[in-house]
Motif scaffolding. Sequence first.
Motif, PDB file in Angstrom:
ATOM      1  N   SER A  18       0.847  -1.199   0.000  1.00 30.40           N
ATOM      2  CA  SER A  18       0.000   0.000   0.000  1.00 30.40           C
ATOM      3  C   SER A  18       0.874   1.237   0.000  1.00 30.40           C
ATOM      4  N   THR A  19       0.241   2.367  -0.157  1.00 34.96           N
ATOM      5  CA  THR A  19       0.934   3.639  -0.078  1.00 34.96           C
ATOM      6  C   THR A  19       0.086   4.614   0.720  1.00 34.96           C
ATOM      7  N   LEU A  20       0.752   5.575   1.357  1.00 36.78           N
ATOM      8  CA  LEU A  20       0.095   6.603   2.160  1.00 36.78           C
ATOM      9  C   LEU A  20       0.603   7.962   1.705  1.00 36.78           C
ATOM     10  N   ARG A  21      -0.322   8.876   1.454  1.00 36.35           N
ATOM     11  CA  ARG A  21       0.036  10.233   1.040  1.00 36.35           C
ATOM     12  C   ARG A  21      -0.673  11.234   1.948  1.00 36.35           C
ATOM     13  N   LEU A  22      -0.011  12.342   2.221  1.00 31.70           N
ATOM     14  CA  LEU A  22      -0.685  13.435   2.909  1.00 31.70           C
ATOM     15  C   LEU A  22      -1.733  14.009   1.970  1.00 31.70           C
ATOM     16  N   HIS A  23      -2.902  14.321   2.511  1.00 35.61           N
ATOM     17  CA  HIS A  23      -4.006  14.747   1.663  1.00 35.61           C
ATOM     18  C   HIS A  23      -4.564  16.070   2.151  1.00 35.61           C
ATOM     19  N   PHE A  24      -5.335  16.710   1.281  1.00 37.46           N
ATOM     20  CA  PHE A  24      -6.007  17.946   1.661  1.00 37.46           C
ATOM     21  C   PHE A  24      -7.280  17.612   2.441  1.00 37.46           C
ATOM     22  N   PRO A  25      -7.788  18.526   3.244  1.00 39.31           N
ATOM     23  CA  PRO A  25      -8.989  18.245   4.039  1.00 39.31           C
ATOM     24  C   PRO A  25     -10.233  18.126   3.163  1.00 39.31           C
ATOM     25  N   SER A  26     -11.282  17.551   3.733  1.00 41.51           N
ATOM     26  CA  SER A  26     -12.549  17.425   3.023  1.00 41.51           C
ATOM     27  C   SER A  26     -13.058  18.804   2.635  1.00 41.51           C
ATOM     28  N   TYR A  27     -13.336  18.982   1.356  1.00 35.87           N
ATOM     29  CA  TYR A  27     -13.747  20.306   0.883  1.00 35.87           C
ATOM     30  C   TYR A  27     -15.125  20.697   1.375  1.00 35.87           C
ATOM     31  N   ALA A  28     -15.937  19.709   1.835  1.00 35.54           N
ATOM     32  CA  ALA A  28     -17.301  20.013   2.265  1.00 35.54           C
ATOM     33  C   ALA A  28     -17.360  20.634   3.654  1.00 35.54           C
ATOM     34  N   ASP A  29     -16.290  20.503   4.428  1.00 35.73           N
ATOM     35  CA  ASP A  29     -16.286  20.997   5.809  1.00 35.73           C
ATOM     36  C   ASP A  29     -15.642  22.377   5.842  1.00 35.73           C
ATOM     37  N   PRO A  30     -16.400  23.446   6.081  1.00 31.79           N
ATOM     38  CA  PRO A  30     -15.826  24.802   6.048  1.00 31.79           C
ATOM     39  C   PRO A  30     -14.812  25.063   7.147  1.00 31.79           C
ATOM     40  N   ALA A  31     -14.683  24.143   8.113  1.00 32.81           N
ATOM     41  CA  ALA A  31     -13.708  24.332   9.188  1.00 32.81           C
ATOM     42  C   ALA A  31     -12.274  24.354   8.665  1.00 32.81           C
ATOM     43  N   HIS A  32     -12.063  23.892   7.422  1.00 31.16           N
ATOM     44  CA  HIS A  32     -10.707  23.950   6.877  1.00 31.16           C
ATOM     45  C   HIS A  32     -10.232  25.379   6.693  1.00 31.16           C
ATOM     46  N   GLY A  33     -11.140  26.328   6.604  1.00 38.75           N
ATOM     47  CA  GLY A  33     -10.772  27.734   6.509  1.00 38.75           C
ATOM     48  C   GLY A  33     -10.201  28.160   5.171  1.00 38.75           C
TER      49      GLY A  33
END
Length: 544
Positions: free
Chosen positions: A306-321
């Motif tokens: 498997s592989t693991l990558r850092l990802h961006f936050p869920s775009y649906a949650d406005p808490a990402h700012g």
Amino acid sequence: MIHYLSDCEGASLQDYPVCIVGSGPGGISLAIALARKGQRVLLVDGGDWREQQVDDDAYQGRADAPHPATTEYRRQRFGGTTHLWGGRCVPLDPADFAARSHVPLSGWPISYEEYARFLPEAMQYCDAGAADFSPASLAGGNGPMFSELPALGEDLTEYIERYSLPTDFAAKFADELKVSEQVKVVLRARCTRLVVSEDGARITSVVLHDGQRETQVRAGQVVLAGGAIEATRLLLCARDEAPAWQRFDASLGRYYACHFDLIFGQMRLKGERPLFRFQKTQDGVYARRKLQFTPQLQNRLGLLNSTLRLHFPSYADPAHGSGVLSAIYLAKSVLPSEHQDILNHGSQAAAPDPRRLAHLRNVMVDAGSVFGFAYDLVVKRKLAKRKLPYTLIPNRNGTYPLEFNSEQVCDAGNRITLLDATDRYGMRRVDVKWRLTAQDIESGIQSFLTMQSLLATTRNCRLDFDLGELREQVSRALPVGGHHIGSTRMGLSARDSVVDPNCRLHGVENLLVLSSSVFPTNGHANPTLSIVVFALRMAEHLRG
């Protein structure tokens, strides 16, 4: 030369040394490689320069959720789906070729070294630079993803994945094919039948159809390069008419696999920001970093590759700012569904969200980033020849979800069969059965727990997640829809495989399969680069 079937005299299509069915990255690469060595080739495809709505009929079938519909991620057109792919070029790993005691039916009948011999040339076909996937090949900033990562080197390794332009193979090679005296390309020529000799040892002809009439074509060697599901479908239809091909019943259509993917957890670093965004390599190719467990750790813990990558936050949650992610959320109705799933961390639901005002607030407060994103979108995504693959936006609170992508084990219950219903050409439609196995799920769970344990040994990095949600989320992981693998697997005998190490059907002297359907195991790498590798290897075999 590029023609339509309706414009060709049947006699002009006969007795080419090689007939390639399908013009995706494999079919085009094989045709080009053979032609450059002076080999005459007939390359046929059921599509045109652009897909037509009527073409979807041939791909309609049945597939139960969460597997995508059989019409998704498949295109009947010159160049296959290369006008759509993101350009990610990742090779298979040495461990994928080894017999692993904890991975059922693992072990390839060819070595990694044999595969790797064709990687440099395949990378050039894909416009992805050198076959160097180490962070050392990055131009500047080629240190580790985060400062304490080297201390985990016995168990965790960092690599990069390189990105093509992305290269549309039809556009790249069209001029060469148009003037080639060796290759004849015939479009709107759908292969609807393989005519098998009575003893099952030879393909006597292939039947092509332009929607109006049939044309039978004889060829020295026939190569099925039209995609894993379609190659399997053609072989299943031929088996129905060839009693001798019942020897393939143990494997043909079975062991179908997709990679499975989920985005879960929150990785947090104290006192530093990881190297997260796209970087360019020393030869000017966009690249992204990823983490993999070492083969030794995989074998010790019984983990799948498997592989693991850092990802961006869920775009649906406005808490990402993030004004950018909020702008994407507000515009999501114009995005393809598969892109929505990725941006929303695999959620298949699209219920109305009451947080619309919060997203609008993010866009206004973070307007500078939105304008910067718009610049990247226009200049780096639309106008540049080598395009920024996509925009990576970090979470403002300094956390990073992990994107997990894994192989799955070979399971005979995951399979492609035929329905009684037929398409407009009279071909039986496909029925695709796919599920995660218990071993897939347990390996996914253990992978996150292992990553958490490894990071817990560092001073400044940790991985947080709700243990109670882990099993539920892994169990609901989605198949990566365009990665169709394994249903005509490679092996040494028809008792447990369909094709031999040269991708030739066991006991059939002139039929080969050029597709990820031949992969005995599936690793974690998306298959496009490896398909090109096998095209170049097959070209050498056919020339020999």
